[in-house]
Scaffold this motif. Sequence first.
Motif, PDB file in Angstrom:
ATOM      1  N   ASP A   1       0.730  -1.114   0.082  1.00  0.00           N
ATOM      2  CA  ASP A   1      -0.177  -0.165   0.141  1.00  0.00           C
ATOM      3  C   ASP A   1       0.914   1.296  -0.267  1.00  0.00           C
ATOM      4  O   ASP A   1       1.913   1.627   1.283  1.00  0.00           O
ATOM      5  N   ALA A   2       0.805   1.959  -0.866  1.00  0.00           N
ATOM      6  CA  ALA A   2       0.959   3.372  -1.328  1.00  0.00           C
ATOM      7  C   ALA A   2       0.562   4.447  -0.792  1.00  0.00           C
ATOM      8  O   ALA A   2       1.002   6.148  -0.929  1.00  0.00           O
ATOM      9  N   GLY A   3      -0.572   4.680  -0.646  1.00  0.00           N
ATOM     10  CA  GLY A   3      -1.214   5.899  -0.164  1.00  0.00           C
ATOM     11  C   GLY A   3      -2.145   5.812  -0.571  1.00  0.00           C
ATOM     12  O   GLY A   3      -3.392   5.342  -0.487  1.00  0.00           O
ATOM     13  N   ALA A   4      -2.208   6.049  -1.961  1.00  0.00           N
ATOM     14  CA  ALA A   4      -3.322   6.278  -3.596  1.00  0.00           C
ATOM     15  C   ALA A   4      -3.428   5.197  -4.020  1.00  0.00           C
ATOM     16  O   ALA A   4      -4.505   5.009  -4.418  1.00  0.00           O
ATOM     17  N   GLN A   5      -2.469   4.369  -4.003  1.00  0.00           N
ATOM     18  CA  GLN A   5      -2.361   2.964  -4.922  1.00  0.00           C
ATOM     19  C   GLN A   5      -1.386   1.925  -4.496  1.00  0.00           C
ATOM     20  O   GLN A   5      -0.783   2.267  -3.815  1.00  0.00           O
ATOM     21  N   PHE A   6      -2.056   1.247  -4.851  1.00  0.00           N
ATOM     22  CA  PHE A   6      -0.835  -0.154  -4.625  1.00  0.00           C
ATOM     23  C   PHE A   6       0.321   0.282  -5.178  1.00  0.00           C
ATOM     24  O   PHE A   6       0.615   0.433  -6.902  1.00  0.00           O
ATOM     25  N   VAL A   7       1.640  -0.692  -4.986  1.00  0.00           N
ATOM     26  CA  VAL A   7       2.751  -0.479  -5.557  1.00  0.00           C
ATOM     27  C   VAL A   7       3.080  -2.535  -5.666  1.00  0.00           C
ATOM     28  O   VAL A   7       3.237  -2.938  -4.506  1.00  0.00           O
ATOM     29  N   ILE A   8       3.907  -2.600  -6.685  1.00  0.00           N
ATOM     30  CA  ILE A   8       5.293  -3.801  -6.392  1.00  0.00           C
ATOM     31  C   ILE A   8       6.790  -3.662  -6.208  1.00  0.00           C
ATOM     32  O   ILE A   8       6.955  -2.785  -6.901  1.00  0.00           O
ATOM     33  N   ASP A   9       7.280  -4.363  -5.698  1.00  0.00           N
ATOM     34  CA  ASP A   9       8.437  -4.901  -5.457  1.00  0.00           C
ATOM     35  C   ASP A   9       9.449  -5.046  -6.115  1.00  0.00           C
ATOM     36  O   ASP A   9       8.532  -6.216  -6.048  1.00  0.00           O
ATOM     37  N   PRO A  10       9.694  -4.575  -7.532  1.00  0.00           N
ATOM     38  CA  PRO A  10      10.163  -4.984  -8.448  1.00  0.00           C
ATOM     39  C   PRO A  10      11.710  -6.426  -7.655  1.00  0.00           C
ATOM     40  O   PRO A  10      11.643  -7.551  -8.797  1.00  0.00           O
ATOM     41  N   GLU A  11      11.805  -5.758  -6.857  1.00  0.00           N
ATOM     42  CA  GLU A  11      12.836  -7.465  -5.954  1.00  0.00           C
ATOM     43  C   GLU A  11      12.058  -8.654  -5.671  1.00  0.00           C
ATOM     44  O   GLU A  11      12.560  -9.725  -5.721  1.00  0.00           O
ATOM     45  N   GLU A  12      10.741  -8.242  -5.454  1.00  0.00           N
ATOM     46  CA  GLU A  12      10.026  -9.666  -5.176  1.00  0.00           C
ATOM     47  C   GLU A  12       9.631 -10.008  -5.897  1.00  0.00           C
ATOM     48  O   GLU A  12       8.772 -11.375  -5.822  1.00  0.00           O
ATOM     49  N   CYS A  13       8.642  -9.500  -6.988  1.00  0.00           N
ATOM     50  CA  CYS A  13       8.273 -10.186  -7.822  1.00  0.00           C
ATOM     51  C   CYS A  13       8.960 -11.084  -8.620  1.00  0.00           C
ATOM     52  O   CYS A  13      10.040 -11.055  -9.275  1.00  0.00           O
ATOM     53  N   ILE A  14       8.000 -12.286  -9.005  1.00  0.00           N
ATOM     54  CA  ILE A  14       8.301 -13.285  -8.862  1.00  0.00           C
ATOM     55  C   ILE A  14       7.919 -13.817 -10.892  1.00  0.00           C
ATOM     56  O   ILE A  14       7.493 -14.813 -11.506  1.00  0.00           O
ATOM     57  N   ASP A  15       7.321 -13.080 -11.213  1.00  0.00           N
ATOM     58  CA  ASP A  15       6.572 -12.580 -13.021  1.00  0.00           C
ATOM     59  C   ASP A  15       5.349 -13.845 -13.312  1.00  0.00           C
ATOM     60  O   ASP A  15       5.387 -14.451 -14.074  1.00  0.00           O
ATOM     61  N   CYS A  16       4.133 -13.882 -11.545  1.00  0.00           N
ATOM     62  CA  CYS A  16       3.728 -15.332 -12.277  1.00  0.00           C
ATOM     63  C   CYS A  16       2.539 -14.547 -12.337  1.00  0.00           C
ATOM     64  O   CYS A  16       1.846 -15.858 -13.701  1.00  0.00           O
ATOM     65  N   GLY A  17       1.734 -13.499 -12.528  1.00  0.00           N
ATOM     66  CA  GLY A  17       1.148 -12.540 -13.011  1.00  0.00           C
ATOM     67  C   GLY A  17      -0.590 -12.916 -12.830  1.00  0.00           C
ATOM     68  O   GLY A  17      -0.950 -12.580 -13.459  1.00  0.00           O
ATOM     69  N   ALA A  18      -0.620 -13.485 -11.658  1.00  0.00           N
ATOM     70  CA  ALA A  18      -1.541 -13.919 -11.161  1.00  0.00           C
ATOM     71  C   ALA A  18      -2.020 -12.165 -10.227  1.00  0.00           C
ATOM     72  O   ALA A  18      -3.709 -12.846 -10.470  1.00  0.00           O
ATOM     73  N   CYS A  19      -2.390 -11.351  -9.829  1.00  0.00           N
ATOM     74  CA  CYS A  19      -1.753 -10.357  -9.753  1.00  0.00           C
ATOM     75  C   CYS A  19      -2.902  -9.204 -10.653  1.00  0.00           C
ATOM     76  O   CYS A  19      -3.507  -8.682 -10.725  1.00  0.00           O
ATOM     77  N   VAL A  20      -2.688  -9.758 -12.192  1.00  0.00           N
ATOM     78  CA  VAL A  20      -3.054  -8.883 -13.303  1.00  0.00           C
ATOM     79  C   VAL A  20      -4.648  -9.721 -13.375  1.00  0.00           C
ATOM     80  O   VAL A  20      -5.757  -9.063 -13.415  1.00  0.00           O
TER      81      VAL A  20
END
Length: 78
Positions: free
Chosen positions: A28-47
């Motif tokens: 949670d970044a306040g106005a919107q959510f953000v994705i941590d580029p170091e933790e993301c495993i590129d699975c696409g579930a969030c999309v």
Amino acid sequence: MAYVITDRCAGVRDGACREVCPKDCIHDAGAQFVIDPEECIDCGACVVACPVGAIAHEDDLVGAEGVFAQVNRAFFGR
């Protein structure tokens, strides 16, 4: 970075993306959510889970949406 959350998330913040993320890399970044580029495993579930289509692969960002890759990175100091 694999996936990026754009400004379509702002004001909606449904949270479905966070619920399906296996790495808990959406924050949670306040106005919107953000994705941590170091933790993301590129699975696409969030999309698939995002009800407003606010999540895209960094390589697929078009025009002004490109700034959101920087927004996501900056939140994590990267």
